[in-house]
Each structure stands twice: as C-alpha cells, then as structure tokens.
Design a protein around this motif. Structure first.
Motif, PDB file in Angstrom:
ATOM      1  N   ILE A  13      38.313  45.910  29.874  1.00  0.00           N
ATOM      2  CA  ILE A  13      38.016  46.862  30.958  1.00  0.00           C
ATOM      3  C   ILE A  13      37.469  46.130  32.180  1.00  0.00           C
ATOM      4  N   LYS A  14      36.599  45.126  31.956  1.00  0.00           N
ATOM      5  CA  LYS A  14      36.045  44.348  33.063  1.00  0.00           C
ATOM      6  C   LYS A  14      37.145  43.609  33.812  1.00  0.00           C
ATOM      7  N   ASP A  15      38.105  43.046  33.063  1.00  0.00           N
ATOM      8  CA  ASP A  15      39.215  42.322  33.692  1.00  0.00           C
ATOM      9  C   ASP A  15      40.072  43.260  34.541  1.00  0.00           C
ATOM     10  N   ILE A  16      40.329  44.461  34.032  1.00  0.00           N
ATOM     11  CA  ILE A  16      41.109  45.450  34.793  1.00  0.00           C
ATOM     12  C   ILE A  16      40.358  45.841  36.062  1.00  0.00           C
ATOM     13  N   ASN A  17      39.062  46.050  35.933  1.00  0.00           N
ATOM     14  CA  ASN A  17      38.231  46.434  37.073  1.00  0.00           C
ATOM     15  C   ASN A  17      38.245  45.360  38.154  1.00  0.00           C
ATOM     16  N   LEU A  18      38.179  44.088  37.731  1.00  0.00           N
ATOM     17  CA  LEU A  18      38.222  42.973  38.685  1.00  0.00           C
ATOM     18  C   LEU A  18      39.550  42.940  39.418  1.00  0.00           C
ATOM     19  N   ASN A  19      40.645  43.160  38.687  1.00  0.00           N
ATOM     20  CA  ASN A  19      41.971  43.165  39.309  1.00  0.00           C
ATOM     21  C   ASN A  19      42.107  44.275  40.349  1.00  0.00           C
ATOM     22  N   ILE A  20      41.422  45.398  40.102  1.00  0.00           N
ATOM     23  CA  ILE A  20      41.445  46.504  41.067  1.00  0.00           C
ATOM     24  C   ILE A  20      40.655  46.126  42.319  1.00  0.00           C
ATOM     25  N   LEU A  21      39.524  45.444  42.131  1.00  0.00           N
ATOM     26  CA  LEU A  21      38.648  45.086  43.243  1.00  0.00           C
ATOM     27  C   LEU A  21      39.180  43.916  44.062  1.00  0.00           C
ATOM     28  N   LEU A  22      39.954  43.043  43.435  1.00  0.00           N
ATOM     29  CA  LEU A  22      40.441  41.840  44.110  1.00  0.00           C
ATOM     30  C   LEU A  22      41.860  42.058  44.618  1.00  0.00           C
ATOM     31  N   LYS A  23      41.978  42.835  45.694  1.00  0.00           N
ATOM     32  CA  LYS A  23      43.282  43.177  46.249  1.00  0.00           C
ATOM     33  C   LYS A  23      43.447  42.723  47.703  1.00  0.00           C
ATOM     34  N   GLU A  24      42.439  42.062  48.262  1.00  0.00           N
ATOM     35  CA  GLU A  24      42.529  41.624  49.650  1.00  0.00           C
ATOM     36  C   GLU A  24      43.375  40.353  49.753  1.00  0.00           C
ATOM     37  N   PRO A  25      43.921  40.067  50.962  1.00  0.00           N
ATOM     38  CA  PRO A  25      44.714  38.849  51.144  1.00  0.00           C
ATOM     39  C   PRO A  25      43.918  37.607  50.748  1.00  0.00           C
ATOM     40  N   ASP A  60      42.695  36.732  47.976  1.00  0.00           N
ATOM     41  CA  ASP A  60      41.728  36.835  46.881  1.00  0.00           C
ATOM     42  C   ASP A  60      42.120  35.947  45.700  1.00  0.00           C
ATOM     43  N   GLU A  61      43.413  35.727  45.495  1.00  0.00           N
ATOM     44  CA  GLU A  61      43.880  34.903  44.382  1.00  0.00           C
ATOM     45  C   GLU A  61      43.793  33.409  44.678  1.00  0.00           C
ATOM     46  N   SER A  62      43.475  33.041  45.914  1.00  0.00           N
ATOM     47  CA  SER A  62      43.490  31.640  46.332  1.00  0.00           C
ATOM     48  C   SER A  62      42.304  30.843  45.798  1.00  0.00           C
ATOM     49  N   ASN A  63      42.429  29.518  45.884  1.00  0.00           N
ATOM     50  CA  ASN A  63      41.291  28.643  45.630  1.00  0.00           C
ATOM     51  C   ASN A  63      40.251  28.870  46.721  1.00  0.00           C
ATOM     52  N   ALA A  64      39.009  28.536  46.440  1.00  0.00           N
ATOM     53  CA  ALA A  64      37.923  28.733  47.400  1.00  0.00           C
ATOM     54  C   ALA A  64      37.386  27.395  47.885  1.00  0.00           C
ATOM     55  N   GLY A 105      41.199  27.742  40.979  1.00  0.00           N
ATOM     56  CA  GLY A 105      41.423  28.698  39.908  1.00  0.00           C
ATOM     57  C   GLY A 105      41.840  30.041  40.485  1.00  0.00           C
ATOM     58  N   LYS A 106      42.581  30.830  39.717  1.00  0.00           N
ATOM     59  CA  LYS A 106      43.046  32.126  40.197  1.00  0.00           C
ATOM     60  C   LYS A 106      41.864  33.048  40.472  1.00  0.00           C
ATOM     61  N   TYR A 107      41.848  33.640  41.655  1.00  0.00           N
ATOM     62  CA  TYR A 107      40.803  34.547  42.127  1.00  0.00           C
ATOM     63  C   TYR A 107      39.482  33.836  42.469  1.00  0.00           C
ATOM     64  N   ALA A 108      39.509  32.520  42.612  1.00  0.00           N
ATOM     65  CA  ALA A 108      38.276  31.800  42.947  1.00  0.00           C
ATOM     66  C   ALA A 108      37.703  32.289  44.275  1.00  0.00           C
ATOM     67  N   TYR A 109      38.564  32.441  45.296  1.00  0.00           N
ATOM     68  CA  TYR A 109      38.063  32.903  46.594  1.00  0.00           C
ATOM     69  C   TYR A 109      37.584  34.350  46.525  1.00  0.00           C
ATOM     70  N   GLY A 110      38.356  35.195  45.857  1.00  0.00           N
ATOM     71  CA  GLY A 110      37.978  36.598  45.749  1.00  0.00           C
ATOM     72  C   GLY A 110      36.625  36.783  45.081  1.00  0.00           C
ATOM     73  N   LEU A 111      36.342  35.942  44.095  1.00  0.00           N
ATOM     74  CA  LEU A 111      35.080  36.046  43.382  1.00  0.00           C
ATOM     75  C   LEU A 111      33.906  35.468  44.177  1.00  0.00           C
ATOM     76  N   LEU A 112      34.169  34.414  44.943  1.00  0.00           N
ATOM     77  CA  LEU A 112      33.083  33.713  45.627  1.00  0.00           C
ATOM     78  C   LEU A 112      32.842  34.168  47.064  1.00  0.00           C
ATOM     79  N   LYS A 113      33.715  34.971  47.635  1.00  0.00           N
ATOM     80  CA  LYS A 113      33.590  35.325  49.058  1.00  0.00           C
ATOM     81  C   LYS A 113      32.280  36.039  49.372  1.00  0.00           C
ATOM     82  N   GLY A 114      31.734  36.760  48.405  1.00  0.00           N
ATOM     83  CA  GLY A 114      30.480  37.465  48.622  1.00  0.00           C
ATOM     84  C   GLY A 114      29.262  36.567  48.603  1.00  0.00           C
TER      85      GLY A 114
END
Length: 268
Positions: free
Chosen positions: A8-20, A22-26, A83-92
């Motif tokens: 469920i957490k993984d699905i929730n993250l995929n929903i939240l990480l939809k900005e341009p 977000d899947e990129s390296n950071a 890593g996949k979603y590294a930027y999306g996770l770290l942008k905050g």
C-alpha cells in the motif's frame, strides 16, 4: 499484514510521485552556513544522514565535488543519488537545516546553533537541454581534498561558469579532466533546468500569495539535540523525538509528509 502495508505504501508513493523528473536521479548540494567549524561539521553529519538513507533504499551515491574545512567537517559537497524516484523523494529536503546542540568544539560546552543549506535538482538528460558552448567559461585547476596525490598534482578539476546566468559549477572527483568536465556539465544542466522551472512557477507562487497561502516558501527544518531532543519540519509540522534515528537516515516520515503536502499545495 507487513507485506500488505508495504504494498500500500508503494502504491501511495507512485500516486504522489507524478511530477516531471520525479523518477530521475537527484543531484544534491550541501553548503555550510553560519556557525564556523560547527556548521562544517553539521554539513558532514547531513551528508552522512543522506548517504545512509540512500544505502537503505538501495540507491548509489557518487560525489561530484567535496570541499573539506580546515579544522573539521565539510564546507560544501555535491553528490548524485542514483536510483528510480531519487529526485521525487529528496526534493522536499531542499531548504535550510538548523542544528542546536552542545558543541564538541567548545571547551566551555556551550549550546550552539548552526545552519546548512540543501539544494536538490534532478539529473537532466542530454537531449532535454542544449547549452551553447559560447555561453560557457571553462577553467581547470588542481584538485584538493580527497583523491590522493595524483589529483593534487595535475589540473584535473574543472570549473564551468554559465555566463548568461552566472551559475558556477565544478567537479574534481575523477582523475580525468574529461570525466570531470562531463560531470560538471551534467551538474550545470541540472541547475539550469531548475532555474527554468522556478521562473515558470513564479506566477503560480504569486497567485498563491494573493490567496493567502504563505507556506510555499522554503523554511527551516530544526534538529535539536539539547536541551531536549526533537526534529521538527516547519513545512509539514511533522515532529520526531528520536534524533539519532533521523541522523542514521530514518527520514522517510518527513519525505512522505512533504509529498502529501506538495499534492495538496498544487491543488490550491
């Protein structure tokens, strides 16, 4: 239940990480602020925190540029988290990080406040942004700090200035001047892309101010070691009492809260 919770957490993250991107390296840059040696030590602590977080996620960390302080700690460090979603996770994580603790560098054991800035931008692909060579000033110099005598004896380090914007980047992590130039250009493209997006978002931010939203600007996350232990994020309001676990890379609670806050903010 644990497997279902993770799913469920993984699905929730995929929903939240939809900005341009977000899947990129950071690409992350940490700079010491007010506080002297204490602030440089704080940068080293933050670098360790993000490195440990990345390791737990299975991400790779590669240093682009590192400037150590004379006495202790790091003045500044630029590194890429792959890593996949590294930027999306770290942008905050971008903003000013504030430390309050009894300084190990103070013989009188007084409480000190130190600051460090964190800048996060996505790695931009070659075809996404074309830079005119005429707009670049490229300089070489001898590398300093980590890397051994070879790096310090040859002019392998590269500094690039983007003349129209004044943005300066440098890389000295590789033995080869050519490799350092490639990495520096990658860093420059990341900074230019971020600048472009900030300009595009300027009008949206002005509209939010008119609507009474004052929380869109970057604010401080505070890490208090003394007289009590608390890590508080001023953007989301999330508080964690276990400072040591946070410094060991347990920052997912802040990341999750920021992503949820960011979705709500963009709906306004």
């Amino acid at each position: 239940m644990k497997e279902l919770e993770k799913f469920i957490k993984d699905i929730n993250l995929n929903i939240l990480l939809k900005e341009p991107h977000d899947e990129s390296n950071a690409i992350v840059t940490l700079h010491s602020g007010a506080g002297g040696t204490e602030a440089c030590d704080w940068v080293e602590m933050l670098f360790r925190m993000y490195s440990r977080w990345a390791n737990k996620k299975g991400f790779e960390v590669e240093i682009f540029d590192l400037n150590k302080a004379e006495e202790a700690g790091i003045k500044s460090v630029t590194f890429i988290v792959k890593g996949k979603y590294a930027y999306g996770l770290l942008k905050g994580e971008e903003g000013v990080h504030r430390l309050v603790r009894i300084s190990p560098f103070d013989a009188n054991k007084r409480r000190h406040t130190s600051f460090a800035s964190c800048d996060v931008s996505p790695e931009v692909q070659e075809e996404e942004l074309i830079i005119d060579e005429k707009d670049l000033k490229i300089e070489t110099f001898r590398a300093s700090g980590h890397g051994g005598q070879h790096l310090q004896k040859t002019e392998s380090a590269v500094r690039i200035t983007h003349i129209p914007t004044g943005i300066i980047v440098q890389c000295q992590s590789e033995r080869s001047q050519i490799k350092n130039k490639i990495l520096a250009l990658k860093l420059l493209k990341s900074r230019l892309y971020k600048l472009k997006k900030e300009e595009e978002n300027l009008e949206k931010q002005k509209e939010r101010i008119k609507k009474g939203e004052i929380g869109w600007g970057r604010q401080t996350r505070s890490y208090v070691f003394m007289p009590y232990q608390l890590v508080k994020d001023n953007i989301t309001g999330i508080e964690v009492g276990d400072v040591n676990s946070v410094m060991d890379g347990e920052i997912d609670v802040f990341i999750q809260a920021y992503l949820e806050y960011n979705v709500k903010k963009n709906k306004l």
